[in-house]
Design a protein around this motif. Structure first.
Motif, PDB file in Angstrom:
ATOM      1  N   PRO A   5       0.828  -1.220   0.000  1.00 34.02           N
ATOM      2  CA  PRO A   5       0.000   0.000   0.000  1.00 34.02           C
ATOM      3  C   PRO A   5       0.858   1.264   0.000  1.00 34.02           C
ATOM      4  CG  PRO A   5       0.085  -0.890   2.207  1.00 34.02           C
ATOM      5  CD  PRO A   5       0.858  -1.863   1.335  1.00 34.02           C
ATOM      6  N   THR A   6       1.717   1.419  -1.010  1.00 36.91           N
ATOM      7  CA  THR A   6       2.635   2.563  -1.053  1.00 36.91           C
ATOM      8  C   THR A   6       2.013   3.806  -1.674  1.00 36.91           C
ATOM      9  OG1 THR A   6       3.534   1.637  -3.107  1.00 36.91           O
ATOM     10  CG2 THR A   6       4.748   1.175  -1.072  1.00 36.91           C
ATOM     11  N   TYR A   7       0.761   3.705  -2.123  1.00 40.33           N
ATOM     12  CA  TYR A   7       0.097   4.865  -2.720  1.00 40.33           C
ATOM     13  C   TYR A   7      -1.259   5.095  -2.056  1.00 40.33           C
ATOM     14  CZ  TYR A   7       3.461   3.656  -6.369  1.00 40.33           C
ATOM     15  OH  TYR A   7       4.603   3.339  -7.032  1.00 40.33           O
ATOM     16  N   ASN A   8      -1.589   6.365  -1.829  1.00 37.27           N
ATOM     17  CA  ASN A   8      -2.940   6.733  -1.433  1.00 37.27           C
ATOM     18  C   ASN A   8      -3.753   6.899  -2.709  1.00 37.27           C
ATOM     19  OD1 ASN A   8      -2.625   6.849   1.413  1.00 37.27           O
ATOM     20  ND2 ASN A   8      -1.528   8.792   1.183  1.00 37.27           N
ATOM     21  N   ARG A   9      -4.392   5.827  -3.112  1.00 39.97           N
ATOM     22  CA  ARG A   9      -5.082   5.834  -4.403  1.00 39.97           C
ATOM     23  C   ARG A   9      -6.477   6.467  -4.280  1.00 39.97           C
ATOM     24  NH1 ARG A   9      -2.233   2.330  -7.941  1.00 39.97           N
ATOM     25  NH2 ARG A   9      -0.977   0.767  -6.864  1.00 39.97           N
ATOM     26  N   PHE A  10      -6.860   7.214  -5.305  1.00 32.70           N
ATOM     27  CA  PHE A  10      -8.204   7.762  -5.371  1.00 32.70           C
ATOM     28  C   PHE A  10      -9.198   6.646  -5.721  1.00 32.70           C
ATOM     29  CE2 PHE A  10      -5.614  11.529  -6.709  1.00 32.70           C
ATOM     30  CZ  PHE A  10      -5.855  12.292  -5.578  1.00 32.70           C
ATOM     31  N   LEU A 343      -9.715  16.173 -13.269  1.00 30.64           N
ATOM     32  CA  LEU A 343      -8.657  15.513 -12.507  1.00 30.64           C
ATOM     33  C   LEU A 343      -7.495  16.471 -12.300  1.00 30.64           C
ATOM     34  CD1 LEU A 343      -8.591  11.967 -14.160  1.00 30.64           C
ATOM     35  CD2 LEU A 343      -9.961  12.788 -12.229  1.00 30.64           C
ATOM     36  N   THR A 344      -7.103  16.625 -11.037  1.00 32.36           N
ATOM     37  CA  THR A 344      -5.971  17.471 -10.657  1.00 32.36           C
ATOM     38  C   THR A 344      -5.147  16.726  -9.613  1.00 32.36           C
ATOM     39  OG1 THR A 344      -7.298  18.555  -8.944  1.00 32.36           O
ATOM     40  CG2 THR A 344      -7.242  19.614 -11.109  1.00 32.36           C
ATOM     41  N   VAL A 345      -4.077  17.350  -9.148  1.00 33.04           N
ATOM     42  CA  VAL A 345      -3.201  16.705  -8.170  1.00 33.04           C
ATOM     43  C   VAL A 345      -2.626  17.797  -7.275  1.00 33.04           C
ATOM     44  CG1 VAL A 345      -1.121  16.844  -9.624  1.00 33.04           C
ATOM     45  CG2 VAL A 345      -1.338  14.988  -7.945  1.00 33.04           C
ATOM     46  N   VAL A 346      -2.143  17.413  -6.103  1.00 31.73           N
ATOM     47  CA  VAL A 346      -1.548  18.382  -5.182  1.00 31.73           C
ATOM     48  C   VAL A 346      -0.047  18.478  -5.406  1.00 31.73           C
ATOM     49  CG1 VAL A 346      -3.317  17.957  -3.437  1.00 31.73           C
ATOM     50  CG2 VAL A 346      -1.157  16.691  -3.327  1.00 31.73           C
TER      51      VAL A 346
END
Length: 385
Positions: A5-10, A343-346
């Motif tokens: 679980p290395t990503y906080n997936r949407f 879709l955007t990103v921080v």
């Protein structure tokens, strides 16, 4: 799940895409202003790249770097012709490109210290993690490599005060991407170049995110007239096909001879085909002029409609790499925009990052601005209830 679980997936599964649009497994369409995090610079499945990859798929996929690869040589020529650099080493990612740059700088200068900057991001291998000036990237891994020092970004005085005969290189981003979409000032970047000359150090510019047309030039350092010894590239280089590159001056070639470094997959025929088709399109002067015009249009629309809103503190960037600093958590804005089909990103906790495909239309850019304005207005209304 079988994945680490290395990503906080949407909560989103994208199943198809074309140009600036993607569709999820529920049939909903989105305007993609993430572009795979500045990767799909020509949009999703650009026809010219898809055709080049299909042609190569029908010929040969992989032969290893033990043999001549004509497509790789062509890709290298396209990159060097667009810069003041002379040689290319191909690898698979931005982190690998930066690893190669670090190794080359130390081997060539026979010095060990690499100076980077606070809030920088250079990768997640052990060396590039150590080069990264962000504590959150370092947490939990124990002692880092001791040969990296971090200076404040955009601090000319700090750069001018750098001394010592042990500095192999200064490594800098023209625009700090993961660090908040913070452009370097001309005075700061020129001071870095001058300090490298004074110390006999190499100037390494990390263009993993800013390169391949993202700012309206082949590489962002060209907007400032900088003359780096090494430039690293990846992300947009292969239109989504995994590939990275380190470009360097001819004076460095004796330090990277056979056996000095290598990559099993780097620049294989498929990767090289993707690079050639991508940069032949993007490095066209008329294409880059259009990127600059779209970037100015995007910024102007944001400044007119979004910047006056109370939650917005600053809008910054170059070309089609834009950051919007807000009061509150940027991730909340990302979620609300996704619900509205954008879709955007921080880029850090308080910065919304906008990375549309370079092929996005003026109408699509305007639509994105309208959605951002509407979502911010609704968020402010809810806060005031």
């Amino acid at each position: 799940m079988s994945l680490f679980p290395t990503y906080n997936r949407f909560p989103l599964t994208i199943v198809s895409g074309s140009g600036t649009k993607v569709q999820d497994n529920q049939g909903k369409e989105y305007l993609d202003f993430v572009s795979g995090i500045a990767v799909c610079n020509l949009g999703h499945r650009p026809p010219e790249v898809q055709a080049a990859l299909q042609k190569q798929l029908d010929e040969v996929w992989h032969v290893s770097n033990l043999y001549q690869i004509p497509q790789q040589e062509k890709a290298a020529e396209l990159l060097t012709e667009a810069t003041n650099l002379d040689h290319v080493f191909f690898c698979n990612s931005g982190a690998e490109a930066n690893e190669a740059a670090i190794k080359l700088a130390r081997k060539h200068t026979q010095k060990e210290k690499i100076v980077t900057f606070k809030q920088s991001f250079h990768g997640r291998t052990f060396a590039t993690m150590s080069a990264t000036g962000q504590e959150k990237i370092h947490e939990g891994y124990g002692s880092l490599l001791p040969t990296f020092d971090y200076l404040p970004f955009n601090d000319v005085e700090a750069v001018n005060g750098l001394e010592g005969d042990d500095v192999a290189a200064i490594m800098v981003e023209v625009i700090q991407g993961e660090g908040g979409v913070v452009p370097g000032t001309e005075a700061f970047l020129q001071s870095v170049e001058q300090k490298c000359k004074e110390l006999g150090a190499l100037l390494i510019i990390d263009e993993v995110q800013t390169g391949i047309g993202r700012t309206g030039a082949p590489f962002a350092h060209q907007l400032f007239g900088l003359d780096p010894d090494i430039v690293t590239s990846a992300k947009g280089l292969g239109s989504g096909f995994p590939v990275g590159a380190m470009l360097g001056k001819a004076s460095l070639v004796d330090s990277f001879q056979a056996g000095a470094h290598g990559s099993t997959f780097g620049g294989n025929p498929l990767a090289s085909a993707a690079v050639c088709a991508t940069v032949e399109t993007i490095f066209n002067p008329s294409f880059l002029e259009e990127v600059q015009a779209k970037g100015q249009f995007f910024m102007q629309k944001l400044e007119q409609s979004v910047l006056p809103l109370p939650m917005v503190r600053e809008i910054r960037g170059k070309g089609l790499m834009i950051g919007m600093q807000i009061d509150g958590q940027a991730i909340d804005l990302v979620h609300r925009l996704r619900e509205q089909g954008l879709l955007t990103v921080v880029a850090g906790p308080h910065v919304l990052r906008l990375l549309p495909p370079l092929t996005a239309s003026y109408g699509e850019i305007e639509k994105a601005v309208v959605l951002i304005e509407q979502v911010l207005q609704e968020q402010e209304r809810l806060q005031n209830v």
